[in-house]
Design an enzyme around this catalytic site. Structure first.
Site, short mmCIF file in Angstrom:
data_model
loop_
_atom_site.label_atom_id
_atom_site.label_comp_id
_atom_site.label_asym_id
_atom_site.label_seq_id
_atom_site.Cartn_x
_atom_site.Cartn_y
_atom_site.Cartn_z
N HIS A 55 0.85 -1.20 0.00
CA HIS A 55 0.00 0.00 0.00
C HIS A 55 0.89 1.24 0.00
O HIS A 55 2.11 1.12 0.03
CB HIS A 55 -1.01 -0.03 1.15
N HIS A 57 1.43 3.88 2.01
CA HIS A 57 1.97 4.60 3.17
C HIS A 57 3.50 4.67 3.13
O HIS A 57 4.16 3.72 2.71
CB HIS A 57 1.50 3.95 4.47
N ASP A 59 5.83 4.35 5.26
CA ASP A 59 6.61 3.28 5.92
C ASP A 59 6.48 1.96 5.15
O ASP A 59 6.94 0.91 5.64
CB ASP A 59 6.22 3.12 7.40
N HIS A 60 5.90 2.01 3.95
CA HIS A 60 5.79 0.82 3.09
C HIS A 60 6.32 1.06 1.68
O HIS A 60 6.70 0.11 1.00
CB HIS A 60 4.34 0.32 3.04
N HIS A 113 -7.55 -0.67 5.29
CA HIS A 113 -6.55 0.20 5.91
C HIS A 113 -6.27 1.36 4.94
O HIS A 113 -6.34 2.53 5.31
CB HIS A 113 -5.30 -0.62 6.20
N ASP A 132 -0.23 -4.00 6.25
CA ASP A 132 -0.94 -3.53 7.44
C ASP A 132 -2.40 -3.95 7.44
O ASP A 132 -3.22 -3.36 8.14
CB ASP A 132 -0.89 -1.99 7.53
N HIS A 170 4.32 -4.98 11.02
CA HIS A 170 4.67 -4.27 12.27
C HIS A 170 4.72 -5.21 13.46
O HIS A 170 3.98 -6.20 13.52
CB HIS A 170 3.64 -3.16 12.58
FE FE Z 1 2.61 0.52 8.26
ZN ZN Z 2 -0.02 1.51 6.63
#
Ligand code: FE
Ligand code: ZN
Length: 251
Positions: A55, A57, A59-60, A113, A132, A170
């Site tokens: 996805h 985001h 942090d991805h 998400h 996530d 995570h």
């Molecule tokens: Fe994440």
């Molecule tokens: Zn995320």
């Protein structure tokens, strides 16, 4: 047989490199941190040929540009990844296949998400990379989707074989366990799971990966159908939404 290398990234993300030893193809599953991914690949003697995003985001997908620049990797992922800079070379959605050398992953739509969130399932290798969407004893926050969509996504993951190994993005499990015990404390599978989580965390060990079987037995979000009566609800998606809302404010 697929080789999977898991390592910590950022504060509480996990990075994954997936390697097909027959062809040498190596996929970075998401890109939380380009430097860490490049260093881990070098340590394994693997060259990153592919980036597979779950996805958009940061942090991805935040490391896409740097890893692509360093390796020439081909980026595959949902169209929404374009929101943070590098549009995927190959746009994927539920129902597609992704190939890594000689191995094949099914792409599952696990939106909720984020709207375009996807998961990669290597059926033959019993491995699922879920980003996530699903966590050990938890699930992602519902930032973009709606309860019906997210519940359908979780149901798709829950329908995978019990032995499927689930690589979540995570290390949230200890805090997820507190909420799970709050809403489902009489579930012996959960109590045993939570004990194991406490033991692992005290020993500094990861609680990821998990399995679909363990999550089906103990994850309160997957157990929405079993918990709905206690919540005074008749609908699975509504029970899921209620649990998700409760977790959002749980301390
Ligand atoms: Fe994440
Ligand atoms: Zn995320």
């Amino acid at each position: 047989m697929l080789q999977i290398h898991q390592f910590p990234c950022l504060d509480d993300n996990y990075g994954f490199l997936v390697h097909d030893p027959e062809t040498g193809a190596t996929a970075a599953i998401d890109t939380p941190d380009a430097d860490v991914y490049l260093a881990e690949a070098a340590r394994k003697g693997w060259r990153i040929t592919d980036i597979w995003n779950t996805h958009w985001h940061p942090d991805h997908a935040g490391g896409n540009a740097a890893i692509k620049a360093a390796t020439g990797a081909v980026v595959s992922g949902p169209a929404e990844v374009a929101r943070i800079g590098v549009a995927p070379d190959r746009v994927l959605q539920g129902g597609d296949e992704a190939r890594l050398g000689g191995r094949v992953a099914r792409v599952l739509d696990v939106g909720g998400h984020t709207l375009g969130h996807i998961a990669y399932v290597f059926d033959a290798d019993h491995a699922a990379f879920v980003g996530d969407a699903l966590f050990a004893l938890g699930c992602g926050r519902m930032f973009e989707g709606d309860p019906v969509q997210f519940w359908a996504s979780l149901s798709r993951l829950a329908a995978l074989p019990d032995e499927t190994v689930v690589y979540c993005a995570h290390e949230y499990t200890a805090s997820n366990a507190k909420f799970a015990l709050h809403v489902d404390g009489a579930n012996p599978a959960l109590v045993a799971y939570a004990d194991e989580v406490a033991r692992k965390r005290a020993a500094g060990q990861p609680t990821v990966p998990t399995t679909i079987g363990a999550e089906r037995a103990a994850n309160p979000f997957l157990r929405a159908p079993a918990l709905k009566a206690g919540l005074g609800l008749a609908d699975d998606a509504e029970a899921f939404a209620t649990l998700r809302r409760m977790k959002d404010t749980f301390k």
